[in-house]
Motif scaffolding. Structure first.
Motif, mmCIF file in Angstrom:
data_model
loop_
_atom_site.group_PDB
_atom_site.id
_atom_site.type_symbol
_atom_site.label_atom_id
_atom_site.label_comp_id
_atom_site.label_asym_id
_atom_site.label_seq_id
_atom_site.Cartn_x
_atom_site.Cartn_y
_atom_site.Cartn_z
ATOM 1 N N ALA A 1 0.840 -1.205 0.000
ATOM 2 C CA ALA A 1 0.000 0.000 0.000
ATOM 3 C C ALA A 1 0.871 1.251 0.000
ATOM 4 O O ALA A 1 1.909 1.295 0.664
ATOM 5 N N GLN A 2 0.450 2.233 -0.754
ATOM 6 C CA GLN A 2 1.189 3.480 -0.864
ATOM 7 C C GLN A 2 0.396 4.591 -0.180
ATOM 8 O O GLN A 2 -0.583 5.090 -0.731
ATOM 9 N N PRO A 3 0.792 4.999 1.008
ATOM 10 C CA PRO A 3 0.049 6.065 1.673
ATOM 11 C C PRO A 3 0.247 7.404 0.968
ATOM 12 O O PRO A 3 1.273 7.631 0.322
ATOM 13 N N LEU A 4 -0.722 8.262 1.083
ATOM 14 C CA LEU A 4 -0.634 9.599 0.484
ATOM 15 C C LEU A 4 0.376 10.450 1.250
ATOM 16 O O LEU A 4 1.177 11.164 0.668
ATOM 17 N N VAL B 1 4.815 17.953 6.893
ATOM 18 C CA VAL B 1 4.332 16.873 6.042
ATOM 19 C C VAL B 1 5.367 16.458 5.001
ATOM 20 O O VAL B 1 6.104 17.286 4.483
ATOM 21 N N VAL B 2 5.427 15.164 4.748
ATOM 22 C CA VAL B 2 6.200 14.606 3.642
ATOM 23 C C VAL B 2 5.201 13.795 2.827
ATOM 24 O O VAL B 2 4.661 12.792 3.299
ATOM 25 N N LEU B 3 4.939 14.250 1.609
ATOM 26 C CA LEU B 3 3.966 13.583 0.748
ATOM 27 C C LEU B 3 4.643 12.518 -0.105
ATOM 28 O O LEU B 3 5.815 12.634 -0.447
ATOM 29 N N ASN B 4 3.881 11.517 -0.459
ATOM 30 C CA ASN B 4 4.344 10.454 -1.334
ATOM 31 C C ASN B 4 4.173 10.965 -2.774
ATOM 32 O O ASN B 4 3.153 10.743 -3.413
ATOM 33 N N THR B 5 5.173 11.680 -3.272
ATOM 34 C CA THR B 5 5.051 12.335 -4.578
ATOM 35 C C THR B 5 4.863 11.333 -5.712
ATOM 36 O O THR B 5 4.163 11.621 -6.679
ATOM 37 N N ARG B 6 5.453 10.172 -5.591
ATOM 38 C CA ARG B 6 5.280 9.178 -6.650
ATOM 39 C C ARG B 6 3.818 8.760 -6.765
ATOM 40 O O ARG B 6 3.273 8.656 -7.855
ATOM 41 N N ARG B 7 3.179 8.529 -5.623
ATOM 42 C CA ARG B 7 1.763 8.160 -5.657
ATOM 43 C C ARG B 7 0.928 9.298 -6.211
ATOM 44 O O ARG B 7 0.059 9.106 -7.058
ATOM 45 N N GLY C 1 -9.515 2.209 -8.365
ATOM 46 C CA GLY C 1 -8.231 2.787 -7.979
ATOM 47 C C GLY C 1 -8.135 4.262 -8.324
ATOM 48 O O GLY C 1 -7.629 5.068 -7.545
ATOM 49 N N ALA C 2 -8.626 4.622 -9.504
ATOM 50 C CA ALA C 2 -8.593 6.029 -9.907
ATOM 51 C C ALA C 2 -9.526 6.860 -9.039
ATOM 52 O O ALA C 2 -9.168 7.967 -8.603
ATOM 53 N N LEU C 3 -10.721 6.332 -8.771
ATOM 54 C CA LEU C 3 -11.682 7.072 -7.941
ATOM 55 C C LEU C 3 -11.216 7.221 -6.505
ATOM 56 O O LEU C 3 -11.557 8.199 -5.845
ATOM 57 N N GLU C 4 -10.446 6.260 -6.019
ATOM 58 C CA GLU C 4 -9.947 6.357 -4.650
ATOM 59 C C GLU C 4 -9.191 7.664 -4.443
ATOM 60 O O GLU C 4 -9.247 8.265 -3.378
ATOM 61 N N ASP C 5 -8.469 8.108 -5.460
ATOM 62 C CA ASP C 5 -7.734 9.368 -5.352
ATOM 63 C C ASP C 5 -8.529 10.554 -5.896
ATOM 64 O O ASP C 5 -8.648 11.578 -5.233
ATOM 65 N N LEU C 6 -9.065 10.435 -7.096
ATOM 66 C CA LEU C 6 -9.742 11.572 -7.720
ATOM 67 C C LEU C 6 -10.975 12.029 -6.945
ATOM 68 O O LEU C 6 -11.358 13.188 -7.023
#
Length: 189
Positions: free
Chosen positions: A4-7, A25-31, A47-52
């Motif tokens: 899992a890739q946290p935000l 904060v340190v963001l997961n820029t790759r994700r 997967g797309a909706l989880e973020d968008l």
């Protein structure tokens, strides 16, 4: 299988660029920059909706000055994942209506804007489900019992109807009326 890739890798998204040292904060820029693209191209609508369809994701995109890519992701997902278009319109509409404010790069503002949306809207519901809000006592929704020091301000009488879709300058201009050529008759001699 990829873990899992946290935000947010460390710190609190609500503290990003606010001058607070604790919880920087340190963001997961790759994700943030790659996950939606790959999900859309793989046909992974969930997967797309989880973020968008996530207020923390919108906040992270603006913190990373990646807001133009966010609009591109909404367009791409709308084209390729047709069934998700209605839900995506609510989120892209919220972003477009509040574009100038969000460009101030204050992540807390994305949460505040979502709190002002109608209670049945996707952005408001995303805010209520957000782990960022659940894990940070200073981000407690104002209506939560015991939420006395929330950074978010509630608007109890907010409209419950969705606002009209935003107007953008990206639509083609209306067609021009036909031009009619006219030449005056030559003067008499």
């Amino acid at each position: 299988m990829v873990p899992a890739q946290p935000l947010v890798l460390s710190g609190k998204l609500s503290c990003a660029q606010s001058g607070e040292r604790e919880g920087a904060v340190v963001l997961n820029t790759r994700r943030v920059r790659e996950r939606v693209y790959h999900a859309v191209h793989a046909g992974d609508a969930a997967g797309a909706l989880e973020d968008l369809a996530s207020v923390p994701y919108i906040a992270a995109k603006f913190v990373l000055t990646d807001e133009d890519a966010l609009l591109h992701e909404y367009r791409l997902a709308g084209e390729r994942l047709g069934g998700a278009a209605a839900e995506l319109r609510e989120f892209s509409g919220m972003v477009l209506r509040n574009w100038r404010a969000l460009q101030r790069r204050i992540p807390l503002l994305a949460f505040q804007i979502a709190l002002q949306e109608p209670e049945r809207s996707g952005p408001f519901q995303s805010l209520c489900r957000s782990r960022v809000v659940a894990d940070d006592p200073q981000m407690a929704l104002p209506a939560t019992p015991g939420a006395t020091r929330s950074r978010l301000v509630d608007w109890p009488q907010r409209p419950q109807e969705p606002p009209p879709p935003p107007r953008t300058n990206r639509t083609p201009p209306p067609p021009h009326p036909p031009l009619i050529g006219y030449a005056p008759p030559p003067p008499p001699h």
